[in-house]
Structures are given as C-alpha cells and as structure tokens.
Design an enzyme around this catalytic site. Structure first.
Site, PDB file in Angstrom:
ATOM      1  N   HIS A 119      34.980  38.885  41.387  1.00  0.00           N
ATOM      2  CA  HIS A 119      34.283  39.361  42.592  1.00  0.00           C
ATOM      3  C   HIS A 119      33.561  40.655  42.199  1.00  0.00           C
ATOM      4  O   HIS A 119      34.040  41.405  41.342  1.00  0.00           O
ATOM      5  CB  HIS A 119      35.348  39.637  43.654  1.00  0.00           C
ATOM      6  CG  HIS A 119      34.819  39.990  45.007  1.00  0.00           C
ATOM      7  ND1 HIS A 119      34.377  41.245  45.325  1.00  0.00           N
ATOM      8  CD2 HIS A 119      34.675  39.248  46.130  1.00  0.00           C
ATOM      9  CE1 HIS A 119      33.993  41.269  46.587  1.00  0.00           C
ATOM     10  NE2 HIS A 119      34.152  40.057  47.101  1.00  0.00           N
ATOM     11  N   ASP A 196      43.435  41.408  40.350  1.00  0.00           N
ATOM     12  CA  ASP A 196      42.835  41.512  41.677  1.00  0.00           C
ATOM     13  C   ASP A 196      43.463  40.401  42.513  1.00  0.00           C
ATOM     14  O   ASP A 196      43.111  39.227  42.378  1.00  0.00           O
ATOM     15  CB  ASP A 196      41.317  41.337  41.536  1.00  0.00           C
ATOM     16  CG  ASP A 196      40.628  41.177  42.877  1.00  0.00           C
ATOM     17  OD1 ASP A 196      41.315  41.224  43.918  1.00  0.00           O
ATOM     18  OD2 ASP A 196      39.399  40.987  42.885  1.00  0.00           O
ATOM     19  N   GLN A 199      42.718  37.436  46.906  1.00  0.00           N
ATOM     20  CA  GLN A 199      42.855  36.067  47.433  1.00  0.00           C
ATOM     21  C   GLN A 199      44.286  35.562  47.347  1.00  0.00           C
ATOM     22  O   GLN A 199      44.733  34.784  48.197  1.00  0.00           O
ATOM     23  CB  GLN A 199      41.945  35.102  46.663  1.00  0.00           C
ATOM     24  CG  GLN A 199      40.468  35.339  46.879  1.00  0.00           C
ATOM     25  CD  GLN A 199      40.049  35.148  48.332  1.00  0.00           C
ATOM     26  OE1 GLN A 199      40.677  34.408  49.092  1.00  0.00           O
ATOM     27  NE2 GLN A 199      38.987  35.825  48.730  1.00  0.00           N
ATOM     28  N   LYS A 222      43.069  40.019  54.471  1.00  0.00           N
ATOM     29  CA  LYS A 222      43.121  38.660  53.928  1.00  0.00           C
ATOM     30  C   LYS A 222      44.542  38.092  53.974  1.00  0.00           C
ATOM     31  O   LYS A 222      44.777  36.968  53.532  1.00  0.00           O
ATOM     32  CB  LYS A 222      42.604  38.646  52.497  1.00  0.00           C
ATOM     33  CG  LYS A 222      41.097  38.924  52.402  1.00  0.00           C
ATOM     34  CD  LYS A 222      40.571  38.538  51.051  1.00  0.00           C
ATOM     35  CE  LYS A 222      39.343  39.290  50.659  1.00  0.00           C
ATOM     36  NZ  LYS A 222      38.112  38.744  51.222  1.00  0.00           N
ATOM     37  N   CYS A 362      29.726  37.231  46.706  1.00  0.00           N
ATOM     38  CA  CYS A 362      29.962  38.456  45.902  1.00  0.00           C
ATOM     39  C   CYS A 362      30.459  38.102  44.501  1.00  0.00           C
ATOM     40  O   CYS A 362      31.348  38.778  43.949  1.00  0.00           O
ATOM     41  CB  CYS A 362      30.936  39.407  46.571  1.00  0.00           C
ATOM     42  SG  CYS A 362      30.399  39.960  48.184  1.00  0.00           S
TER      43      CYS A 362
END
Ligand code: PMP
Length: 404
Positions: A119, A196, A199, A222, A362
């Site tokens: 991302h 990261d 998600q 999220k 993104c």
C-alpha cells in the site's frame, strides 16, 4: 470462546439500520461493532479528561481506561508487554513513525527492503527516507498473481539490509505473505521485520511473537473500531533504541533551556494528546474479536470467497487478480473487466445497494505489475452472507448489460 451467532449483522448498528445494504468494502473501512460504539459513549460520558496529567478522579479514570486499552491491544497481538503498544492515529501514522524513528538510526548505504505489493503508506515513507538519508530501497517483486516472489530473497538479504517492511495481507489481491520465510532470512543477516497488518487484523487476533517480527502496524477502523486510532507494536528493545518521531508534551523525561531528554517507550512515541476515547473503543472491538471462534469465522469467510470467485469466473472476459482459491488467501477479491471502468461499475452497483471500491487502491506499483491501472474490489468481512454475494453477482450481470 463463544460460539458464532448465525448472523453477526445485527451487532453492527449501521448494517442493522440498513437491511438492504450489501457492504462489500470492509478492506477500506469495516463497519463499527456495537460494543465499540457503546464503549466510546460510556467513556465520553463517564471518564472524559486528558491522560497522564491530572490528579483528580476523572483524570485518573481516563488514565485507567487508556492504559487498559493498551493492555487489551497487547493481548490482541500477544505482545511481550503493554509498553510495546504505541497508540497512533492509524496504520499510516504508525508506518511513518517507523520510517522516521527507526529510519533515523539508518545510514546512507543501509538497505530497506519493501515489496511491489505495498500500500502507498508502506511505500512512500521509505522513498522519502531514501531522499532524506541516502538509504538504498530495494523491492521484492511479485508473481503473476501478485504474491511476494521470494526467489530473489538471498540476493536482496545481505548484511546491508537493516529492515524488511512488507504487508501481512494485500489489500488488492487478498494474498497472505509468507512471513516465516522472510523472518528466517532476515534473522540470518540481523535485519528487523515490519509487518503492515492493516488488512490482517480484520481476520483475527495476531501473535507477533509467534510471527517473530519486530514491528506490527494496524488501524482501528479496519477492525470494527472507531476511526482516528491505530497501533504500532514494536519489540521492547527495538523501541528503546529508537529516537522519537514527533515532539511535544508527554514524550519527554525533562526539558531545560539547554536540552531535552526522552521518556521511555511507549510515551516517547506518543507526543501530544492521544486518541483516548478512540483507543477505548478500539479495545472494546478487540475484546469482542478475541471472544469469537475464528475457525468458524474463517470457514465462513472462505466459503463466501469461494462462492464469489466461482461466480466471477463465469463472467465472460472478467480477469481475476490475485491467488487461486486454493492458495493462502483472505476474502479480498479484485477483478478487471476490460473496457469497463471500475468507477462506472461501482456506480451501477450502488444503484443495487452494493458498496464496492474501484480504483488503484493506493497500490499503483502492484497494479502496474499486474498489468492494470485500476480494478474493482469486493472485500468480505465476518458480517457478510450469501445474500451479499448473490446480490453482487446479479448486480454485475446488470452492470455489464447497462455499460456494454
Ligand atoms: N496498509 C494497507 C495494506 C491498507 O490496506 C491500508 C488502508 N487501505 C493502509 C495500510 C493504511 O491504513 P490507514 O489509511 O487506516 O492509515
């Protein structure tokens, strides 16, 4: 561990209020769980005060709630200590924090390894660090289905490599990263590993110690929690060796006309007033998630994902991006229909009360590697059901006719 109710939809106030809405954009923002909303309301009406400052009872209640939220986040990630939890405004802020604070410990010629699948928020901060300090920025390429291609790892991972910073789960392809292989290679050369997790957290609690990484970043919005809050977890000794990023109140040990000394982590990295009520709401959502039976949730998510992929494969000309159903994948499904712009597709779907995202997500380098500029994405969360998938497949058939 509690059993999974047949439908979780009613536990999400917006979805309960809009029974005909098919919300398939949870990779962008999940809907907020009732417990998180209730916790924010309760905090704001019983304990609203600033933290780490006051000695009156209300301020102490705020301190307690905020530090309890830190403990909950630590349990959700199986962190070694709550002191390893830094509250930020979101994953982007957490990633920028590492790019600045850890980045300031790097020198020209040191290498940071990211991947083509990142991302932009785990891409651009490293490019900016390269401009500032002259580090070398190297890329793990992706396979034809957008998965990290680790074949080149031995070449990219030598003693110059100080950090590997990659996504845990792609927001475009739904591909999980093979973390074990990366961690093993990084350990051999003494490089740190950042995941990261923006998600990943929506699909269950994580275990940073079992993963063997050094940093983990995610956003509350999220994972069924309010917006404006996120977490950076860092391994204790790694955080202790990092200078601060943002400066201001709360992050100092002492300030004089001559010099300032830093507080210990996590306060060193929480300059200014933190997102207090949001952290309390996040903790409530994480607590709720920790009570779910994740085997059941995953089985349900996979079933819906399979149903969707099978249906999409029947649409002539449609190209699915991302790994096959049999591979390790999460229910994030992106596709391209040559000749049709995703914005047009999403607008027509909206008339059928379907909420999906179309665009570059993104992740322009990843989309370029997959040979598209934009794509349409359906992302499934634990409150979705078969009716959502059937509505999407019917809606797409309609959109294809409308836009042809
Ligand atoms: N990383 C990934 C993989 C993401 O999907 C996102 C959000 N789309 C981010 C980072 C950034 O998260 P936020 O906008 O909440 O800071």
């Amino acid at each position: 561990m509690s059993a999974m109710p047949a439908s979780l939809r009613d536990e999400f106030p917006l979805l309960a209020a809009e029974p005909d809405l098919h919300y398939l954009d949870s990779a962008a923002t999940s809907q907020i769980h009732r417990s998180a909303m209730d916790a924010v309301l309760h905090h704001e009406t019983t304990s609203r005060a600033n933290v780490s400052r006051g000695t009156y009872r209300l301020a102490e209640a705020a301190d307690l709630a905020y530090e309890r939220a830190r403990q909950t986040a630590a349990r959700f990630l199986n962190a070694g200590s709550p002191d390893e939890i830094i509250f930020t405004s979101g994953a982007t802020a957490a990633l920028n924090l590492v790019a600045h604070a850890f980045g300031n410990t790097l020198q020209a010629g040191d290498r940071v390894l990211i991947s083509v699948a990142e991302h932009h928020s785990n891409f651009v901060p490293w490019q900016m660090l390269r401009e500032r300090t002259g580090i070398e920025l190297a890329m793990i390429p992706v396979t034809a289905s957008g998965q990290l291609d680790l074949a080149l790892l031995p070449e990219l991972m030598d003693s110059k490599c100080r950090l590997v910073a990659v996504t845990h789960l792609s927001n475009v392809t739904g591909a999980w990263t093979d973390v074990a292989t990366l961690v093993e290679a990084a350990r051999k050369v003494g490089a740190k590993v950042l995941l990261d997790g923006a998600q990943a957290v929506q699909h269950g609690p994580q275990d940073v110690r079992a993963l063997g990484v050094d940093f983990y970043a995610f956003s509350g919005h999220k994972c069924f929690a309010p917006g404006g809050v996120g977490v950076l977890w860092g391994r204790g000794e790694v955080l202790a060796a990092m200078p601060p990023f943002l400066a201001g109140g709360g992050m100092i040990a002492s300030v004089s006309l001559e010099a300032t000394t830093w507080a210990e982590p996590p306060q060193r990295f929480e300059a200014g007033t933190p997102p207090i009520a949001q952290a309390v709401g996040l903790a409530a959502a994480l607590e709720w998630m920790m009570g779910l039976d994740w085997r059941q949730v995953h089985a349900r998510e996979s079933r819906l994902c399979e149903l969707l992929i099978e249906g999409l494969q029947r649409i002539p000309g449609l190209r699915l991006l991302g790994p096959e159903m049999s591979a390790q994948r999460a229910p994030i499904v992106s596709f391209d229909i040559p000749g049709l712009h995703p914005h047009d597709i999403c607008q027509v779907l909206d008339t059928h009360r379907l909420a999906l995202r179309g665009g570059h997500h993104c992740a322009q380098p990843l989309l370029a590697a997959l040979g598209v500029e934009v794509c349409t994405r359906a992302s499934i969360a634990l409150y979705n059901d078969e009716a959502d998938i059937h509505a999407l497949l019917d809606g797409l058939t309609f959109a294809l006719r409308e836009l042809a």
